[in-house]
Design a protein around this motif. Structure first.
Motif, PDB file in Angstrom:
ATOM      1  N   ALA A   1       0.849  -1.193   0.000  1.00  0.00           N
ATOM      2  CA  ALA A   1       0.000   0.000   0.000  1.00  0.00           C
ATOM      3  C   ALA A   1       0.882   1.239   0.000  1.00  0.00           C
ATOM      4  O   ALA A   1       1.998   1.227   0.518  1.00  0.00           O
ATOM      5  CB  ALA A   1      -0.898  -0.009   1.223  1.00  0.00           C
ATOM      6  N   SER A   2       0.401   2.324  -0.609  1.00  0.00           N
ATOM      7  CA  SER A   2       1.233   3.521  -0.699  1.00  0.00           C
ATOM      8  C   SER A   2       0.631   4.700   0.051  1.00  0.00           C
ATOM      9  O   SER A   2       1.342   5.508   0.626  1.00  0.00           O
ATOM     10  CB  SER A   2       1.445   3.889  -2.160  1.00  0.00           C
ATOM     11  OG  SER A   2       0.201   4.169  -2.762  1.00  0.00           O
ATOM     12  N   CYS A   3      -0.673   4.815   0.055  1.00  0.00           N
ATOM     13  CA  CYS A   3      -1.273   6.016   0.608  1.00  0.00           C
ATOM     14  C   CYS A   3      -2.690   5.720   1.040  1.00  0.00           C
ATOM     15  O   CYS A   3      -3.258   4.705   0.638  1.00  0.00           O
ATOM     16  CB  CYS A   3      -1.297   7.113  -0.451  1.00  0.00           C
ATOM     17  SG  CYS A   3      -2.052   6.538  -1.985  1.00  0.00           S
ATOM     18  N   MET A   4      -3.239   6.581   1.873  1.00  0.00           N
ATOM     19  CA  MET A   4      -4.638   6.385   2.255  1.00  0.00           C
ATOM     20  C   MET A   4      -5.281   7.735   2.498  1.00  0.00           C
ATOM     21  O   MET A   4      -4.613   8.762   2.645  1.00  0.00           O
ATOM     22  CB  MET A   4      -4.748   5.501   3.482  1.00  0.00           C
ATOM     23  CG  MET A   4      -4.361   6.168   4.771  1.00  0.00           C
ATOM     24  SD  MET A   4      -4.728   5.112   6.157  1.00  0.00           S
ATOM     25  CE  MET A   4      -3.685   5.834   7.389  1.00  0.00           C
ATOM     26  N   ALA A   5      -6.616   7.717   2.481  1.00  0.00           N
ATOM     27  CA  ALA A   5      -7.366   8.922   2.802  1.00  0.00           C
ATOM     28  C   ALA A   5      -8.620   8.506   3.544  1.00  0.00           C
ATOM     29  O   ALA A   5      -9.207   7.474   3.240  1.00  0.00           O
ATOM     30  CB  ALA A   5      -7.719   9.678   1.534  1.00  0.00           C
TER      31      ALA A   5
ATOM     32  N   ILE B   1     -10.072   4.985   1.920  1.00  0.00           N
ATOM     33  CA  ILE B   1      -9.520   4.409   0.690  1.00  0.00           C
ATOM     34  C   ILE B   1      -8.015   4.285   0.824  1.00  0.00           C
ATOM     35  O   ILE B   1      -7.356   5.102   1.451  1.00  0.00           O
ATOM     36  CB  ILE B   1      -9.869   5.224  -0.578  1.00  0.00           C
ATOM     37  CG1 ILE B   1      -9.588   6.706  -0.383  1.00  0.00           C
ATOM     38  CG2 ILE B   1     -11.282   4.991  -1.025  1.00  0.00           C
ATOM     39  CD1 ILE B   1      -9.812   7.522  -1.622  1.00  0.00           C
ATOM     40  N   VAL B   2      -7.504   3.223   0.242  1.00  0.00           N
ATOM     41  CA  VAL B   2      -6.074   2.950   0.284  1.00  0.00           C
ATOM     42  C   VAL B   2      -5.594   2.749  -1.148  1.00  0.00           C
ATOM     43  O   VAL B   2      -6.187   1.962  -1.893  1.00  0.00           O
ATOM     44  CB  VAL B   2      -5.792   1.684   1.117  1.00  0.00           C
ATOM     45  CG1 VAL B   2      -4.315   1.317   1.039  1.00  0.00           C
ATOM     46  CG2 VAL B   2      -6.217   1.879   2.552  1.00  0.00           C
ATOM     47  N   GLY B   3      -4.563   3.484  -1.520  1.00  0.00           N
ATOM     48  CA  GLY B   3      -3.954   3.268  -2.835  1.00  0.00           C
ATOM     49  C   GLY B   3      -2.730   2.404  -2.677  1.00  0.00           C
ATOM     50  O   GLY B   3      -2.156   2.327  -1.585  1.00  0.00           O
TER      51      GLY B   3
END
Lengths: 674, 510
Positions: free
Chosen positions: A551-555, A564-566
């Motif tokens: 995973a790289s990022c989340m919001a 959400i997780v990118g």
């Protein structure tokens, strides 16, 4: 004589009967010979000449040898001459040709059609002549075939002439004294008989059964009884698929477009034999169509397929692929959303790593590789102020409550009071940021006095800072650090000027942290999981499984229940935390790694940016009704950034109120989409 | 807590068995195992986790269902295999000792077996057997044309030939031919038997030497099963039509005695000519056909009656035609078609037995020839090429003979088996459009409901799709594209050909 003739006839199996018949007759002969032998054994005296049995063909055998053979080569096997055109020699030594009458198969066939006596014509190989059988001969063969006595007049039950009667004759026929063996039973015979008896008793020898009588008819009504309920059929048998039916290309006279061109022919010849498909061919008429020798190979392959191929039920979808597309509301019905690029902010050199807007959305802050924090006017793209920091800026965040900008560069987090916006708020921020030097175990707080105006304070850590996050109230700032397994996250309290370490030991490499917008929850994103902690109870509440490799990022959704997780493996995962710890939806929209995701604070929108230089705006509606699942509809793909290095778009942020999106890319530009 | 599961007692480890294990368990040799699998219709299965079952090795391994092997273990044929093995050993031993009478005795007790029970087991009902007839027919017809001096025993070839002829007699008697197609591989024939469409291929009438790279053991095992199956099916089909099995000519011109001396040859040839009427089993007169009057009134029944009428018309397609075949015509297939569609046919009596009338017969309507010119032509009949017969069957009507006169360039022979989505040449489009007029109206209604998505919307919708679905969608789109590519290529070729032809015509006109 007669017997030999019959043998000749029977030997020529092309003319007479089935091979079975022949066998039977030969057996008959051998049997009768045996009989005769045994007879002879019994009587030492041969009365063959004395008793004249009419038509006894056995007797003729000896005479047949003496009969003159009327051919050129004498009594030798005829096949010796098979390879020659001649047969024998004449008186001058010249070759005598074979009689032309012999003929080949074709002549035979013609003869069969024309000659009414063909069926009763046999060939005497030795003398090389055709013999038409007379009615007598035919009836003789008939009798032989039906296992009758060959001679019609033969009577097997003639009155017995008792030559060796008990009456003593005056002149005996034989006067030798009886040998002793006549009176003693033979041991040899006894042994033989016993052997046979034993074999019969033990069932080694069985009586020969006549097959023609016992044999059932080979085919009968097999299905007259219906299916037998007792027979087990093997479980889940899948019938073999039928072969596909031939199309026009297989026709002997196909339409012209099926015929291969020269290039196709070349390609076919060069292709591997297994890859070759059928090459169409055209014949002007049916007469010209040759045999197809590969047919047997094809059937063989089919046989192999039938018993060697694993079979599996496969549902074949016979549908339009368009029907597979999900039925979603149309994007134009889901407006507003950013749909066109509007303003380009170009002042940066190198990658723009992070951008953020202020509370009202009038201003934008950005930082990147060129170590300068810039504040822009959002609507025009004008640079309002620049702050040069000593290291590459990894993250800038604008606090919405106190209007303070935090920028992470190297080991240090800098705090900037830009002075933009409300005077009262910036004064309050001034007070918050005027702190004395304070040393903690994990970091040191420094006031900044000699820097540019606005640069108020800095906190220096032991390790490089990768990301910072403000709490919604503006009191707390969470910092993540790289290469520090036991001090990866710090939370600074700006009011009290204190720092605390929430975790003694981090589980996995921490990618990002985030605060819940209205509850004391803290989200920690590692490579594969999102851990949710309750900061008050100091316990883990939930562990969300992303199902991605890295995973790289989340919001966090502004309402706090969705996340959400990118990920670097192109996937974007939506969690509904009320629903489950597994993703509600996993979307693969981007072609390359997802770099950043963000939610709009008011509108039901979220955006994700990735290395494929695109930003995808998605409508992500969350309903208050708990039963209703979130609606996720991708609405727009925005492309403005140029691919520069292997990175594409690195950061994005929505305008706090309007449907505007800012994205910062690796090409050093920031774009505004409206 | 439940019972502790032991390893290898449940799941895939228990359900599958490798081929080597199976052969060991059944105590067979590999060829015997193959044969029993062929006869019983056992095929391997692909386990889901193959690597795991093979204990990590990725070497190719064949897996069977353990239950299938268990089922094989109860097969009485296995006993016969064992007996055969012993028989061979005994013969060898006796031959080695030169005990010829023992050899004879042992040979008399050769173990024999039939496959009746296997056929019954695999096809519990007659319709099951009919459904699976495609492969059987193709293989039997293929073997019936094998060279008799080759590696294959003449007995087997003769048996195949007999069965094939019997089956063709049934097709003629039942008038069930539906479609025919002359391919470069052979003649494809489709017949409707008991409601099933059965398609098989008859090779062209030339014997080709069998190739050497083929394991005939496998094919012969299949053939063994198929001949048994086809024999029983033939029997049942004949008895359903009230015909005597094995087929017998109705007018027994041959007395029993002469039949013996003529050899069975001529009798057999007459039977093989397919041009004789078969003897029926004497029966009572009670037709169970549907009463036409009963059908009137009800709509569905009326349509049924209409289709029946149409079928009847098709079955009597060549009713008013009297054919005469030239010597160069592949006689068997043509006779099969003409006779099964109600026509009369004959040929020169020199070229084969069982011709019923002479070339000079004035009532002949069609004379089929396959050579460009004819020495003597009768005016009372039309001369045609054999393709006319095939095209008539496929188009289900008598075509005009203009295009098919001897020496003419024939129109293309089109396949009656049209695939969905395949390229359809313009000649065929006309034919198909006639049949499908009714269906089109329904389709149009359906089309109006659909709204086409724009390309961008489609892309966005695709993004919202789950990964699995998306892969499926992409696959479908890809395969559709590939198909379209082939179709477009042929279309383009056709257009080019048409334009070049048009240009040629123009130049010649000038």
């Amino acid at each position: 004589m007669l017997k030999r003739k019959v043998e000749d006839i029977l030997g020529d199996d092309t003319t007479v009967g089935a091979p079975d018949g022949e066998d039977e007759v030969v057996e008959e002969f051998s049997l009768s010979e045996e009989e005769e032998m045994s007879e002879e054994e019994e009587d030492d005296v041969d009365f063959g000449d004395v008793v004249d049995r009419p038509g006894d063909y056995e007797d003729d055998e000896c005479s047949s040898d003496e009969e003159e053979i009327r051919n050129r080569i004498g009594n030798i096997p005829m096949e010796w001459y098979d390879d020659y055109d001649h047969i024998g020699y004449d008186i001058h030594g010249g070759r005598v040709g074979k009689s032309s009458k012999q003929g080949d198969q074709l002549d035979k066939l013609l003869d069969r059609m024309d000659n009414p006596d063909f069926w009763r014509t046999v060939r005497n190989k030795v003398e090389g002549e055709e013999i038409v059988l007379k009615d007598d001969d035919v009836s003789l063969i008939d009798r032989l075939k039906s296992n009758k006595f060959p001679d019609l007049g033969y009577n097997p039950y003639e009155p017995w002439v008792d030559l060796f009667s008990q009456d003593k004759l005056d002149t005996p026929i034989v006067d030798t004294p009886e040998p002793k063996r006549r009176f003693i039973p033979s041991r040899h015979e006894h042994k033989k008989v016993m052997k046979l008896i034993r074999a019969i008793r033990n069932g080694w020898i069985k009586p020969r059964t006549d097959e023609s009588e016992n044999r059932k008819p080979s085919y009968y009504d097999l299905w007259s009884t219906g299916p037998d309920p007792n027979t087990k059929t093997h479980s889940n048998h899948i019938p073999a698929p039928k072969l596909p039916l031939p199309g026009n290309e297989e026709s002997y006279n196909p339409p012209e477009e099926y015929l291969p061109t020269e290039e196709e022919k070349m390609a076919w010849e060069n292709a591997d034999e297994e890859d070759r498909k059928l090459l169409s061919k055209k014949y002007s008429c049916l007469r010209h169509v040759p045999a197809y020798p590969q047919l047997i190979n094809e059937k063989f392959d089919r046989c192999l397929d039938l018993y060697l191929c694993p079979r599996k039920m496969k549902m074949k979808l016979n549908m339009n692929p368009e029907d597979l597309l999900p039925k979603l509301p149309k994007p134009k019905d889901l407006k507003p959303f950013p749909s066109a690029k509007a303003v380009k902010f170009s002042d940066h050199e190198g990658h723009v790593y992070s951008i953020d807007s202020n509370k009202s959305g009038e201003f934008l802050v950005s930082g990147g590789e060129d170590k300068i924090v810039r504040i822009w006017e959002a609507s025009t793209g004008r640079v309002l102020s620049r702050y040069t920091l000593p290291d590459t800026i990894t993250s800038v965040k604008w606090d919405k409550a106190q209007n303070i900008i935090a920028a992470a560069a190297g080991n240090t987090v800098y705090f900037i009071n830009s002075g933009l916006g409300d005077k009262l708020v910036s004064d309050a921020a001034e007070r918050t940021l005027s702190k004395d030097l304070k040393e903690h175990e994990t970091c040191t707080w420094y006031p900044v006095t000699d820097g540019e105006e606005g640069l108020k304070m800095k906190i220096t850590h032991h390790h490089g800072v990768t990301g910072i996050t403000w709490h919604a109230s503006g009191k707390y700032l969470a910092v993540t650090m790289r290469d520090s397994p036991n001090c990866a996250v710090l939370i600074h309290n700006l009011q009290k000027a204190s720092s605390q370490k929430p975790f003694n030991k981090s589980k996995g490499q921490i990618q990002q942290v985030a605060f819940h917008p209205n509850k004391p929850f803290f989200f920690v994103l590692t490579q594969r999981y999102v851990r949710v902690y309750n900061l008050v109870k100091q316990a883990m509440v939930r562990k969300l499984v992303c199902g991605v490799k890295w995973a790289s990022c989340m919001a966090v959704h502004p309402k706090g229940d969705n996340l959400i997780v990118g990920s670097y493996d192109k996937t974007l995962v939506w969690f509904d935390m009320d629903l489950s710890t597994k993703p509600y939806k996993s979307l693969q929209q981007h072609k390359k790694a997802v770099r950043d995701v963000c939610f709009h604070s008011r509108l039901p929108l979220y955006s994700s940016v990735s290395d494929d230089c695109s930003a995808i705006v998605t409508h992500g509606m969350v309903y208050d009704d708990l039963v209703k699942n979130p609606l996720i509809v991708p609405v727009k793909v925005l492309r403005a950034h140029k691919p520069c290095t292997k990175y594409g778009v690195l950061c994005n942020v929505f305008h706090p109120s309007l449907p505007w999106l800012f994205t910062g890319g690796s090409d050093g530009d920031i774009w505004l989409y409206v | 807590m439940g019972k502790i599961q032991k390893k290898g007692e449940r799941g895939a480890a228990n359900n599958y068995i490798t081929r080597t294990q199976a052969v060991k368990k059944l105590q067979l040799t590999l060829p015997d195992f193959r044969k029993i699998c062929i006869l019983k219709g056992i095929y391997p299965h692909e386990p889901r986790k193959k690597r795991k079952l093979a204990k990590g090795s990725s070497a190719p391994k064949t897996f069977y269902y353990a239950k299938d092997i268990q089922y094989l273990a109860h097969e009485p044929m296995l006993e016969k295999f064992a007996e055969t093995k012993i028989f061979v050993r005994k013969i060898k031993k006796a031959l080695g000792r030169e005990e010829l009478d023992t050899v004879q005795r042992v040979r008399d007790q050769k173990p024999r077996y039939t496959l009746d029970h296997i056929v019954k087991e695999r096809y519990p009902t007659f319709p099951d057997a009919v459904k699976d007839l495609d492969d059987a027919l193709s293989l039997v017809f293929l073997f019936s044309t094998m060279p008799r001096q080759g590696r294959i025993q003449t007995g087997i070839i003769n048996k195949c030939r007999v069965l094939a002829v019997e089956f063709m007699h049934y097709v003629v008697a039942a008038r069930c031919i539906k479609k025919v197609f002359v391919s470069i591989k052979g003649f494809y024939i489709q017949a409707e038997i008991e409601g099933n469409d059965i398609t098989w291929i008859m090779p062209h009438q030339f014997t080709t030497p069998p190739p050497t790279n083929i394991d005939f053991k496998v094919m012969l095992s299949f053939l063994e099963l198929y001949t048994t199956l086809l024999g029983f099916v033939n029997f049942k089909l004949f008895s359903n039509l009230n015909l005597i099995y094995p087929p017998k000519a109705l007018e027994e011109v041959f007395t029993e005695k002469s039949r013996v001396y003529f050899g069975d040859d001529i009798y057999r040839e007459r039977l093989e000519s397919l041009n004789i009427k078969l003897a029926e089993v004497p029966k009572d007169d009670d037709d169970d056909e549907i009463d036409e009057e009963l059908l009137m009134g009800d709509e569905t029944l009326e349509t049924l009656a209409a289709t029946r009428k149409e079928e009847g018309e098709f079955k009597a397609l060549f009713k008013d035609c009297k054919f005469f075949l030239g010597r160069e015509i592949p006689r068997e297939i043509i006779v099969l078609i003409i006779r099964s569609l109600g026509g009369q046919v004959s040929w020169d009596s020199d070229s084969g037995v069982a011709s019923t009338y002479d070339e000079s017969d004035e009532s002949i309507t069609h004379h089929i020839v396959d050579r460009p010119s004819q020495s003597h032509q009768f005016l009372s009949r039309c001369y045609i090429q054999p393709q006319w017969v095939f095209d008539c069957v496929n188009q289900r009507k008598l075509l005009t003979v203009d295009e098919y006169v001897p020496g003419a360039i024939l129109p293309p022979h089109l396949s009656p088996f049209v695939h969905e989505g395949a390229y359809v040449p313009p000649e065929q489009v006309e034919l198909l459009s006639r049949d499908r007029k009714d269906d089109e109206d329904d389709e149009k209604k359906g089309e109006s409901d659909k709204k086409e998505l724009s390309a961008e919307d489609k892309k966005l919708a695709l993004m919202a799709m789950p990964k699995k679905r998306k892969a499926l969608y992409n696959k479908m789109v890809h395969s559709n594209k590939q198909k379209a590519k082939v179709v477009n290529k042929l279309k383009r070729k056709r257009e080019e050909i048409d334009t070049s032809k048009g240009a040629k015509k123009q130049t010649t006109a000038k």
